[in-house]
Design a protein around this motif. Sequence first.
Motif, short mmCIF file in Angstrom:
data_model
loop_
_atom_site.label_atom_id
_atom_site.label_comp_id
_atom_site.label_asym_id
_atom_site.label_seq_id
_atom_site.Cartn_x
_atom_site.Cartn_y
_atom_site.Cartn_z
N GLU A 191 44.04 34.52 43.56
CA GLU A 191 44.92 33.54 42.92
C GLU A 191 46.06 33.16 43.86
N ARG A 192 46.65 34.13 44.53
CA ARG A 192 47.74 33.83 45.47
C ARG A 192 47.25 32.93 46.60
N LYS A 193 46.05 33.18 47.10
CA LYS A 193 45.50 32.33 48.18
C LYS A 193 45.27 30.91 47.68
N ASN A 194 44.81 30.76 46.43
CA ASN A 194 44.64 29.44 45.84
C ASN A 194 45.97 28.69 45.79
N LEU A 195 46.99 29.35 45.27
CA LEU A 195 48.29 28.69 45.11
C LEU A 195 48.90 28.34 46.46
N ALA A 196 48.69 29.20 47.45
CA ALA A 196 49.19 28.89 48.79
C ALA A 196 48.45 27.68 49.37
N HIS A 197 47.15 27.59 49.11
CA HIS A 197 46.38 26.44 49.59
C HIS A 197 46.89 25.15 48.95
N TYR A 198 47.09 25.18 47.65
CA TYR A 198 47.55 23.97 46.97
C TYR A 198 48.98 23.60 47.36
N ALA A 199 49.79 24.60 47.72
CA ALA A 199 51.13 24.29 48.20
C ALA A 199 51.08 23.57 49.54
N ARG A 200 50.13 23.95 50.38
CA ARG A 200 49.97 23.28 51.67
C ARG A 200 49.31 21.92 51.51
N TYR A 201 48.32 21.85 50.65
CA TYR A 201 47.54 20.62 50.46
C TYR A 201 47.59 20.21 48.99
#
Length: 436
Positions: A191-201
């Motif tokens: 979940e953290r990796k998902n949210l970090a991805h969406y924050a970048r993109y």
Amino acid sequence: MTTDFSYRQPGVVLTDHHFTVPLDHADPDGESIELYAREVVAGGKDPDTLPWLLYLEGGPGFGARRFVGRQAWLERALDEYRVLLLDQRGTGRSTPVSRQTLPLRGTPERQAAYLAHFRADSIVRDCEAVRPLLTGGAPWTVLGQSFGGFCATHYLSTAPEGLSAALITGGLPALDATADEVYRAAYARIERKNLAHYARYPMDVDRVRRIAAHLAETPTDLPGGHPLTVDAFRSLGILLGTGDGGHRLHYLLEDAFVPTPAGPALSDAFLEGVRAELSFAAHPLYALIHESIYAQDPAVPTAWAADRVLAEQPRFDAAATLAGDGPLLFTGESVHPWHFNTDPALVPLRETAELLAARTGWQPLYDPARLAANEVPVAAAVYHDDMYVDTAHSLRTARAIRGLRTWVTDEFEHDGVRAGGPRVLDRLLSLVRDEV
């Protein structure tokens, strides 16, 4: 042992080796299988003057990486080692495991019994069978990436006399966590990796929702007949655990749709890119035995742990997310029953996979008492918030192995030994030699 021949690539000399080992090391006179390994030596060096370094690839179920010349960590290793790239049993050019070969075993029951011999314990016994043939009995250094680090930890538990040093990258396993506990920890990281991805993109939030909504309404097949369901699409999240994976995912998503006479459709280019990421055709063993690498209680089956634990995570409920307006969460490094209903490389192996999921009798892989008394120099790169291997589990294990030195870093993701290979390997060698 047989040696085919030696040949050259830029800056290196390669030699192919083949070995015959027992399928079951407890029955040395029983059935045997073949192992393949590629020796790599820097051009101009005398191999007989060099110590051996054994590389164990991640997985399970992946053959050793096919490098060209002195790529990645080989650049550093070849300065002082004779390197052995082992195709672990069932992978690469070793006796293969696939939908094509497993029917030679007979029934699904026999296939499952056969595959029970493909965990870290058997791999380490293979290494110990091969080592005297190559080193004359001298210990060697092992470099274990990811699952290869799990194997190295088992090596330290059962045959430390075979090791002069152990170098582990992104692969310190929990010594006693169950498969359920491993996946509960994993989904929080995913979940953290998902949210970090969406924050970048942030533009990917709408793109992912649009693709998933389309798949929910329109049956779509990948090239080769692989149904692309919403769950299959979400498993692209496995990319989020590597250094460039999130960027690759973003570029894959940005050209997903094309206009057609019937309206917007997922493009052939997108579908082919997804197929290349999701197909298990090149590594079916990964799907078959993945959860068994966490099985250590003889009385407890893994029973599709990743799937059961996912059902406990409401934030990963795709239907509920699509009914609302939040970001859809990708899943990650997990294997589910639906994989064996959709992937053509796995569909014929569904019954075998069910039998492995229900199997009991798995034996413990690690010996805490022996690890606590360890005398082999060990160093481990632990990647901060590694998506594939829980950092807290790794650090607890590091404290349980006597003399182990850690390098905890957020500079790399799980594939740091490839992305920053020479520097990562150099750091680990410095640690085991007390140079830093």
